[in-house]
Design an enzyme around this catalytic site. Structure first.
Site, PDB file in Angstrom:
ATOM      1  CB  CYS A  17       5.585  16.876 -12.082  1.00  0.00           C
ATOM      2  SG  CYS A  17       6.318  17.125 -10.493  1.00  0.00           S
ATOM      3  CB  CYS A  32       5.319  19.492  -6.381  1.00  0.00           C
ATOM      4  SG  CYS A  32       6.363  19.142  -7.631  1.00  0.00           S
ATOM      5  CG  HIS A  38      -1.792  -1.176   1.212  1.00  0.00           C
ATOM      6  ND1 HIS A  38      -2.348  -1.754   2.197  1.00  0.00           N
ATOM      7  CD2 HIS A  38      -2.645  -1.786  -0.009  1.00  0.00           C
ATOM      8  CE1 HIS A  38      -3.345  -2.888   1.896  1.00  0.00           C
ATOM      9  NE2 HIS A  38      -3.524  -2.676   0.524  1.00  0.00           N
TER      10      HIS A  38
HETATM   11 ZN    ZN Z   1       4.756  18.384  -9.290  1.00  0.00          ZN
END
Ligand code: ZN
Length: 248
Positions: free
Chosen positions: A129, A148, A118
């Site tokens: 991305c 991110c 999992h």
């Molecule tokens: Zn990203």
């Protein structure tokens, strides 16, 4: 106890152990099981907090749960049961750990072939991305959620949410280990979450001896378990290790 001795004897004789673990092994490490009692799912409805569409629509809401869970995981240390599995591998008796847990504690206890059915909560992954970064105490302080660095989208722990697929490589590796092991230890799992719960049945069909260590009987107990050791894995596994003559 007689059964500990029996199980120690077959482990010494056969080797080639694969462990199949669930939430129960991490309870003594300070991580409550999701279901029941202190579990997160008593407080947060999994369909609202652990569903991939819910995450993509309302990451700030889902991160209230993820932040709490991240803190629990980052502060946990391997239990005596985790350390016993590490010791079995170092002794050359254990080939793999297949786990439904996402806490990374098997690796911390020294196991090197850990198949995470999992995913792993200690890694953050960008759904847009696929950029990866480690989960840290600092990353969980970022409000409303960690983002991110590449694309600015919300990061998500690299775990399988409801509505997502089990990673194909984990399935392939787990099937291979289940089909080739000579002993499967079922530890701290009630066997109700599929497809993971198929794995011990696969091992039994391929001729492995099945040893179950759980607090109470499960669907495995009456169907495939050759040995059922009732109790906490943090007590039972170290006792088996002592019978084998290994230290934690
Ligand atoms: Zn990203």
């Amino acid at each position: 106890m007689e059964t500990h001795r029996d199980v120690a004897a077959i482990i010494k004789e056969r080797g080639n152990v694969v462990a199949f673990t669930g939430a129960g092994i991490s309870v003594d490490a300070g991580i409550p099981a999701f279901r029941g009692g202190q579990g997160l799912w008593e407080k947060y409805d999994p369909m609202e907090y652990a569903q991939i569409d819910a995450f993509l629509r309302h990451p700030e809401k889902v991160w209230t749960m993820l932040r709490e869970m991240s803190g629990v995981i980052l502060r946990a240390d391997p239990s005596p049961a985790h350390r016993a599995l590490g010791a079995l591998e170092r002794a050359g008796l254990l080939n793999a750990v297949i786990t439904q847990n996402v806490d990374g504690l098997h690796q911390m206890a020294g196991n090197t072939n850990v198949i995470e059915y999992h995913g792993n909560h200690r890694q953050l992954k960008c759904p847009t991305c696929s950029g990866m970064t480690a989960l840290t105490e600092d990353s969980i302080k970022v409000l409303p959620y960690p983002i991110c660095e590449e694309c600015g989208d919300p990061l998500k722990p690299d775990v399988v949410f409801f509505g997502e697929q089990i990673p194909a490589t984990a399935v392939l590796r787990a099937n291979r280990e289940a089909n080739s092991c000579r002993i499967m230890l079922i530890i701290g799992t009630s066997g109700v979450v599929y497809p993971a719960a198929d794995i011990p049945f696969m091992a039994a069909s391929a001729g492995a001896a099945i040893v179950e260590i759980n607090l109470s009987p499960t669907p495995f107990t009456s169907s495939i378990a050759n040995h059922f050791l009732e109790g906490s894995s943090s007590t039972v596994l170290p006792a088996i290790l002592r019978e084998i003559g290994l230290a934690l």
